[in-house]
Design a protein around this motif. Structure first.
Motif, PDB file in Angstrom:
ATOM      1  N   GLY A 165      -9.489   5.603 -12.202  1.00  0.00           N
ATOM      2  CA  GLY A 165      -9.493   4.200 -12.590  1.00  0.00           C
ATOM      3  C   GLY A 165     -10.336   3.383 -11.626  1.00  0.00           C
ATOM      4  O   GLY A 165     -10.850   3.904 -10.633  1.00  0.00           O
ATOM      5  N   PRO A 166     -10.466   2.095 -11.901  1.00  0.00           N
ATOM      6  CA  PRO A 166     -11.304   1.238 -11.054  1.00  0.00           C
ATOM      7  C   PRO A 166     -10.727   1.059  -9.653  1.00  0.00           C
ATOM      8  O   PRO A 166      -9.528   1.224  -9.441  1.00  0.00           O
ATOM      9  N   ALA A 167     -11.597   0.709  -8.706  1.00  0.00           N
ATOM     10  CA  ALA A 167     -11.154   0.368  -7.354  1.00  0.00           C
ATOM     11  C   ALA A 167     -10.326  -0.905  -7.420  1.00  0.00           C
ATOM     12  O   ALA A 167     -10.583  -1.786  -8.243  1.00  0.00           O
ATOM     13  N   TYR A 168      -9.353  -1.004  -6.549  1.00  0.00           N
ATOM     14  CA  TYR A 168      -8.530  -2.214  -6.527  1.00  0.00           C
ATOM     15  C   TYR A 168      -9.368  -3.465  -6.258  1.00  0.00           C
ATOM     16  O   TYR A 168      -9.081  -4.535  -6.782  1.00  0.00           O
ATOM     17  N   VAL A 208      -2.705  -6.067  -5.140  1.00  0.00           N
ATOM     18  CA  VAL A 208      -4.048  -5.752  -5.623  1.00  0.00           C
ATOM     19  C   VAL A 208      -4.897  -7.016  -5.675  1.00  0.00           C
ATOM     20  O   VAL A 208      -6.052  -7.026  -5.235  1.00  0.00           O
ATOM     21  N   LEU A 209      -4.339  -8.095  -6.179  1.00  0.00           N
ATOM     22  CA  LEU A 209      -5.093  -9.353  -6.292  1.00  0.00           C
ATOM     23  C   LEU A 209      -5.434  -9.961  -4.940  1.00  0.00           C
ATOM     24  O   LEU A 209      -6.348 -10.773  -4.839  1.00  0.00           O
ATOM     25  N   SER A 210      -4.731  -9.552  -3.887  1.00  0.00           N
ATOM     26  CA  SER A 210      -5.011 -10.087  -2.549  1.00  0.00           C
ATOM     27  C   SER A 210      -6.156  -9.343  -1.851  1.00  0.00           C
ATOM     28  O   SER A 210      -6.647  -9.789  -0.817  1.00  0.00           O
ATOM     29  N   ILE A 211      -6.568  -8.220  -2.409  1.00  0.00           N
ATOM     30  CA  ILE A 211      -7.602  -7.398  -1.783  1.00  0.00           C
ATOM     31  C   ILE A 211      -8.962  -8.057  -1.951  1.00  0.00           C
ATOM     32  O   ILE A 211      -9.328  -8.467  -3.042  1.00  0.00           O
ATOM     33  N   LYS A 212      -9.689  -8.151  -0.861  1.00  0.00           N
ATOM     34  CA  LYS A 212     -11.019  -8.780  -0.890  1.00  0.00           C
ATOM     35  C   LYS A 212     -12.092  -7.738  -0.794  1.00  0.00           C
ATOM     36  O   LYS A 212     -12.048  -6.785  -0.137  1.00  0.00           O
ATOM     37  N   ALA A 269       0.846  -1.193   0.000  1.00  0.00           N
ATOM     38  CA  ALA A 269       0.000   0.000   0.000  1.00  0.00           C
ATOM     39  C   ALA A 269       0.886   1.248   0.000  1.00  0.00           C
ATOM     40  O   ALA A 269       0.596   2.225  -0.694  1.00  0.00           O
ATOM     41  N   GLU A 270       1.951   1.201   0.750  1.00  0.00           N
ATOM     42  CA  GLU A 270       2.908   2.313   0.752  1.00  0.00           C
ATOM     43  C   GLU A 270       3.557   2.475  -0.615  1.00  0.00           C
ATOM     44  O   GLU A 270       3.755   3.591  -1.089  1.00  0.00           O
ATOM     45  N   HIS A 291      -6.420   5.450  -8.322  1.00  0.00           N
ATOM     46  CA  HIS A 291      -7.077   4.257  -7.786  1.00  0.00           C
ATOM     47  C   HIS A 291      -7.186   4.343  -6.265  1.00  0.00           C
ATOM     48  O   HIS A 291      -6.309   4.893  -5.621  1.00  0.00           O
ATOM     49  N   GLN A 292      -8.232   3.756  -5.730  1.00  0.00           N
ATOM     50  CA  GLN A 292      -8.396   3.570  -4.291  1.00  0.00           C
ATOM     51  C   GLN A 292      -8.766   2.107  -4.069  1.00  0.00           C
ATOM     52  O   GLN A 292      -9.141   1.410  -5.013  1.00  0.00           O
ATOM     53  N   VAL A 293      -8.659   1.645  -2.855  1.00  0.00           N
ATOM     54  CA  VAL A 293      -8.948   0.243  -2.559  1.00  0.00           C
ATOM     55  C   VAL A 293     -10.405  -0.087  -2.840  1.00  0.00           C
ATOM     56  O   VAL A 293     -10.708  -1.084  -3.503  1.00  0.00           O
ATOM     57  N   ASP A 294     -11.327   0.743  -2.360  1.00  0.00           N
ATOM     58  CA  ASP A 294     -12.734   0.346  -2.416  1.00  0.00           C
ATOM     59  C   ASP A 294     -13.654   1.317  -3.149  1.00  0.00           C
ATOM     60  O   ASP A 294     -14.868   1.196  -3.067  1.00  0.00           O
TER      61      ASP A 294
END
Length: 107
Positions: free
Chosen positions: A44-47, A103-107, A24-25, A36-39
């Protein structure tokens, strides 16, 4: 005293947490968070949306890392919106793989 499986699980969680934070850092440092933001969608799209789209795809890390460095394929906007992703020459291939994995680990 805690059981061995509990200690192993706790150790694994503690080791994983700094890696997620570090990525994230890294995203912040490389200006990814400008678009981009996480949610939530920004430019661009959210992660979370990216992670959901590529969940379970074998080559997702490689594909996303390449998109991070090279940008969107010209003429192909994957997530809709008015523009594709620009190239990010300041991101190394290794950093792009770290970011893609995160990014792929974000749920």
């Amino acid at each position: 005293m805690k059981s061995l499986p509990t200690l192993i699980a706790l150790s694994a969680a503690l080791l994983a947490a700094p890696a997620a934070f570090a990525n994230a850092e890294l995203a912040q440092k490389k200006n990814c968070m400008s678009c981009h933001q996480v949610d939530k969608k920004v430019v661009g799209p959210a992660y979370k949306e990216v992670a959901a789209k590529y969940k379970g795809q074998k080559d997702a890390v490689t594909y996303l890392a390449e998109r991070i460095v090279k940008g969107s394929v010209p003429g192909k906007i994957v997530f809709g919106g008015p523009m594709g992703m620009p190239p990010n020459a300041q991101v190394t291939e290794a950093e792009a793989k770290q970011l893609a994995t995160w990014v792929l680990s974000i749920k």
